[in-house]
Design a protein around this motif. Structure first.
Motif, PDB file in Angstrom:
ATOM      1  N   ARG A   1       0.845  -1.198   0.000  1.00  0.00           N
ATOM      2  CA  ARG A   1       0.000   0.000   0.000  1.00  0.00           C
ATOM      3  C   ARG A   1       0.881   1.249   0.000  1.00  0.00           C
ATOM      4  O   ARG A   1       1.798   1.353   0.812  1.00  0.00           O
ATOM      5  CB  ARG A   1      -0.898  -0.002   1.244  1.00  0.00           C
ATOM      6  CG  ARG A   1      -1.832  -1.207   1.320  1.00  0.00           C
ATOM      7  CD  ARG A   1      -2.735  -1.132   2.536  1.00  0.00           C
ATOM      8  NE  ARG A   1      -2.036  -1.311   3.787  1.00  0.00           N
ATOM      9  CZ  ARG A   1      -1.882  -2.475   4.407  1.00  0.00           C
ATOM     10  NH1 ARG A   1      -2.365  -3.580   3.880  1.00  0.00           N
ATOM     11  NH2 ARG A   1      -1.239  -2.550   5.555  1.00  0.00           N
TER      12      ARG A   1
ATOM     13  N   VAL B   1     -11.422  -0.677  -3.262  1.00  0.00           N
ATOM     14  CA  VAL B   1      -9.969  -0.485  -3.106  1.00  0.00           C
ATOM     15  C   VAL B   1      -9.538   0.956  -3.390  1.00  0.00           C
ATOM     16  O   VAL B   1      -8.426   1.353  -3.042  1.00  0.00           O
ATOM     17  CB  VAL B   1      -9.149  -1.455  -3.986  1.00  0.00           C
ATOM     18  CG1 VAL B   1      -9.364  -2.896  -3.538  1.00  0.00           C
ATOM     19  CG2 VAL B   1      -9.485  -1.297  -5.462  1.00  0.00           C
TER      20      VAL B   1
ATOM     21  N   TYR C   1     -15.568  -7.975   2.240  1.00  0.00           N
ATOM     22  CA  TYR C   1     -15.015  -8.367   0.940  1.00  0.00           C
ATOM     23  C   TYR C   1     -14.239  -9.666   1.109  1.00  0.00           C
ATOM     24  O   TYR C   1     -14.813 -10.710   1.302  1.00  0.00           O
ATOM     25  CB  TYR C   1     -14.150  -7.235   0.371  1.00  0.00           C
ATOM     26  CG  TYR C   1     -14.949  -5.950   0.191  1.00  0.00           C
ATOM     27  CD1 TYR C   1     -15.830  -5.820  -0.875  1.00  0.00           C
ATOM     28  CD2 TYR C   1     -14.853  -4.903   1.107  1.00  0.00           C
ATOM     29  CE1 TYR C   1     -16.599  -4.670  -1.036  1.00  0.00           C
ATOM     30  CE2 TYR C   1     -15.620  -3.751   0.949  1.00  0.00           C
ATOM     31  CZ  TYR C   1     -16.481  -3.632  -0.126  1.00  0.00           C
ATOM     32  OH  TYR C   1     -17.241  -2.504  -0.271  1.00  0.00           O
ATOM     33  N   ASP C   2     -12.934  -9.565   1.061  1.00  0.00           N
ATOM     34  CA  ASP C   2     -12.061 -10.722   1.257  1.00  0.00           C
ATOM     35  C   ASP C   2     -10.713 -10.196   1.728  1.00  0.00           C
ATOM     36  O   ASP C   2     -10.488  -8.985   1.750  1.00  0.00           O
ATOM     37  CB  ASP C   2     -11.910 -11.507  -0.059  1.00  0.00           C
ATOM     38  CG  ASP C   2     -11.552 -10.584  -1.210  1.00  0.00           C
ATOM     39  OD1 ASP C   2     -10.499  -9.923  -1.151  1.00  0.00           O
ATOM     40  OD2 ASP C   2     -12.352 -10.483  -2.174  1.00  0.00           O
ATOM     41  N   HIS C   3      -9.829 -11.103   2.068  1.00  0.00           N
ATOM     42  CA  HIS C   3      -8.531 -10.732   2.621  1.00  0.00           C
ATOM     43  C   HIS C   3      -7.756  -9.814   1.669  1.00  0.00           C
ATOM     44  O   HIS C   3      -7.214  -8.787   2.063  1.00  0.00           O
ATOM     45  CB  HIS C   3      -7.731 -12.005   2.917  1.00  0.00           C
ATOM     46  CG  HIS C   3      -6.354 -11.739   3.443  1.00  0.00           C
ATOM     47  ND1 HIS C   3      -6.138 -11.311   4.733  1.00  0.00           N
ATOM     48  CD2 HIS C   3      -5.143 -11.804   2.848  1.00  0.00           C
ATOM     49  CE1 HIS C   3      -4.839 -11.134   4.907  1.00  0.00           C
ATOM     50  NE2 HIS C   3      -4.209 -11.424   3.778  1.00  0.00           N
ATOM     51  N   GLU C   4      -7.732 -10.181   0.407  1.00  0.00           N
ATOM     52  CA  GLU C   4      -6.958  -9.440  -0.593  1.00  0.00           C
ATOM     53  C   GLU C   4      -7.444  -7.987  -0.741  1.00  0.00           C
ATOM     54  O   GLU C   4      -6.644  -7.051  -0.791  1.00  0.00           O
ATOM     55  CB  GLU C   4      -7.088 -10.171  -1.931  1.00  0.00           C
ATOM     56  CG  GLU C   4      -5.960  -9.899  -2.881  1.00  0.00           C
ATOM     57  CD  GLU C   4      -6.244 -10.493  -4.264  1.00  0.00           C
ATOM     58  OE1 GLU C   4      -7.071 -11.411  -4.375  1.00  0.00           O
ATOM     59  OE2 GLU C   4      -5.633  -9.989  -5.225  1.00  0.00           O
ATOM     60  N   THR C   5      -8.755  -7.841  -0.802  1.00  0.00           N
ATOM     61  CA  THR C   5      -9.336  -6.498  -0.926  1.00  0.00           C
ATOM     62  C   THR C   5      -9.009  -5.669   0.320  1.00  0.00           C
ATOM     63  O   THR C   5      -8.585  -4.513   0.221  1.00  0.00           O
ATOM     64  CB  THR C   5     -10.870  -6.587  -1.127  1.00  0.00           C
ATOM     65  OG1 THR C   5     -11.132  -7.449  -2.226  1.00  0.00           O
ATOM     66  CG2 THR C   5     -11.487  -5.226  -1.381  1.00  0.00           C
TER      67      THR C   5
ATOM     68  N   ARG D   1      -9.634  -3.134   9.217  1.00  0.00           N
ATOM     69  CA  ARG D   1      -9.209  -4.012   8.120  1.00  0.00           C
ATOM     70  C   ARG D   1      -9.884  -5.393   8.231  1.00  0.00           C
ATOM     71  O   ARG D   1     -10.299  -5.970   7.225  1.00  0.00           O
ATOM     72  CB  ARG D   1      -7.672  -4.165   8.090  1.00  0.00           C
ATOM     73  CG  ARG D   1      -7.186  -4.624   6.698  1.00  0.00           C
ATOM     74  CD  ARG D   1      -5.685  -4.681   6.541  1.00  0.00           C
ATOM     75  NE  ARG D   1      -4.941  -3.487   6.889  1.00  0.00           N
ATOM     76  CZ  ARG D   1      -4.877  -2.390   6.142  1.00  0.00           C
ATOM     77  NH1 ARG D   1      -5.520  -2.333   4.997  1.00  0.00           N
ATOM     78  NH2 ARG D   1      -4.178  -1.338   6.545  1.00  0.00           N
TER      79      ARG D   1
ATOM     80  N   ALA E   1     -12.291  -7.203   5.532  1.00  0.00           N
ATOM     81  CA  ALA E   1     -12.072  -8.581   5.072  1.00  0.00           C
ATOM     82  C   ALA E   1     -13.363  -9.390   5.187  1.00  0.00           C
ATOM     83  O   ALA E   1     -13.634 -10.266   4.366  1.00  0.00           O
ATOM     84  CB  ALA E   1     -10.949  -9.236   5.872  1.00  0.00           C
TER      85      ALA E   1
ATOM     86  N   GLU F   1      -6.578  -5.979   2.325  1.00  0.00           N
ATOM     87  CA  GLU F   1      -5.142  -5.660   2.350  1.00  0.00           C
ATOM     88  C   GLU F   1      -4.790  -4.513   1.404  1.00  0.00           C
ATOM     89  O   GLU F   1      -3.776  -3.847   1.560  1.00  0.00           O
ATOM     90  CB  GLU F   1      -4.317  -6.903   1.975  1.00  0.00           C
ATOM     91  CG  GLU F   1      -4.192  -7.929   3.094  1.00  0.00           C
ATOM     92  CD  GLU F   1      -3.447  -7.382   4.305  1.00  0.00           C
ATOM     93  OE1 GLU F   1      -2.399  -6.736   4.132  1.00  0.00           O
ATOM     94  OE2 GLU F   1      -3.931  -7.596   5.435  1.00  0.00           O
ATOM     95  N   ALA F   2      -5.634  -4.301   0.401  1.00  0.00           N
ATOM     96  CA  ALA F   2      -5.339  -3.265  -0.598  1.00  0.00           C
ATOM     97  C   ALA F   2      -5.874  -1.884  -0.185  1.00  0.00           C
ATOM     98  O   ALA F   2      -5.454  -0.867  -0.730  1.00  0.00           O
ATOM     99  CB  ALA F   2      -5.939  -3.664  -1.944  1.00  0.00           C
TER     100      ALA F   2
END
Ligand code: PGA
Length: 247
Positions: free
Chosen positions: A2, A158, A196-200, A189, A193, A202-203
């Motif tokens: 990030r 994101v 959305y999901d972990h990846e989103t 965060r 998660a 994290e972004a």
């Protein structure tokens, strides 16, 4: 990874000549900074600041209406902000919520409208001192996040920047400790998660705001889930703001 984002919220400060002078000086001082730099100036200064053709500094507004146009005397629309080339807009600052009665639902409408117009929203959340003392921080902030992101898909989410700003730390000189800020940012965060999901999650960049100054920025930025700062008072002096940007 990030990209850190340091945004200045000038609030209701600076005449046009003062705004131009401050941005010119700031631009010279932050040219080589690694963080993304944003100045959120009063509406009256935005088009003149845009006309300066600044390279490093991105510009933002501090509020907007959610409608594209209409009979809303005194309001400014997302279309108008896009018109003057705004990159960002602060949504749901605690002063807007407390003084001007903005609700979580309005924050959601404004966030959706900003994204629809290609302007990245900086969405503010945070608890009052009474709420913190009553142990309500987590459910309150979680609810603010859930409503703010309602109806926003992951691809758009994101682009949103979240600013955790405990109300008791704004303009009071009393900063949340880096640990307190990290704790809430991590919870935000985790909430993202869940939505959305972990990846989103994290972004998405999550800032801290509330009495950020050159003396405490490094400690805050060292924390895993603090990706930047929303700076009020200390953003008014270009020297101080530049020192924060180059933490
Ligand atoms: P402050 O304000 O840095 O003056 O505490 C922060 C904010 O309101 O965004």
């Amino acid at each position: 990874m990030r990209t850190p984002i340091i945004a200045g919220n000038w609030k209701m400060h600076k005449t046009l000549p003062e705004a131009i002078e401050a941005c010119r000086r700031l631009e010279e001082m932050v040219e080589d900074a690694k963080a993304e730099v944003v100045v959120c100036a009063p509406f009256t200064a935005l088009s003149a600041l845009k006309a300066l053709g600044l390279n490093k500094i991105k510009l933002g507004a501090q509020n907007m209406h959610f409608a594209r146009e209409g009979a809303f005397t005194g309001e400014v629309s997302p279309l108008m902000l896009r018109d003057v080339g705004m990159d960002y807009v602060i949504i749901g600052h605690s002063e807007r919520r407390e003084i001007f009665g903005e609700t979580d639902e309005m924050v959601n409408s404004k966030t959706l409208a900003a994204l629809d117009h290609g302007i990245d929203p900086i969405v503010c959340v945070g608890e009052s001192l009474d709420q913190r003392k009553a142990g309500e921080t987590e459910p309150l902030v979680k609810g603010q996040i859930q409503t703010a992101f309602d109806g926003i898909g992951a691809a758009e989410a994101v682009k949103v920047v979240v600013a955790y700003e405990p109300i008791w730390a704004i303009g009071t000189g009393e900063t949340a400790t880096a640990e307190q800020a990290q704790e809430v940012n991590a919870m935000i965060r985790a909430t993202l998660a869940e939505i959305y999901d972990h990846e989103t999650a994290e972004a998405i960049r999550i800032q801290y705001g509330g009495s950020v100054k050159p003396a405490n920025i490094t400690e805050l930025m060292d924390k895993e889930d603090i990706d930047g700062a929303l700076v009020g008072g200390a953003s008014l002096k270009p020297e101080d703001f530049a020192a924060i940007v180059k933490y």
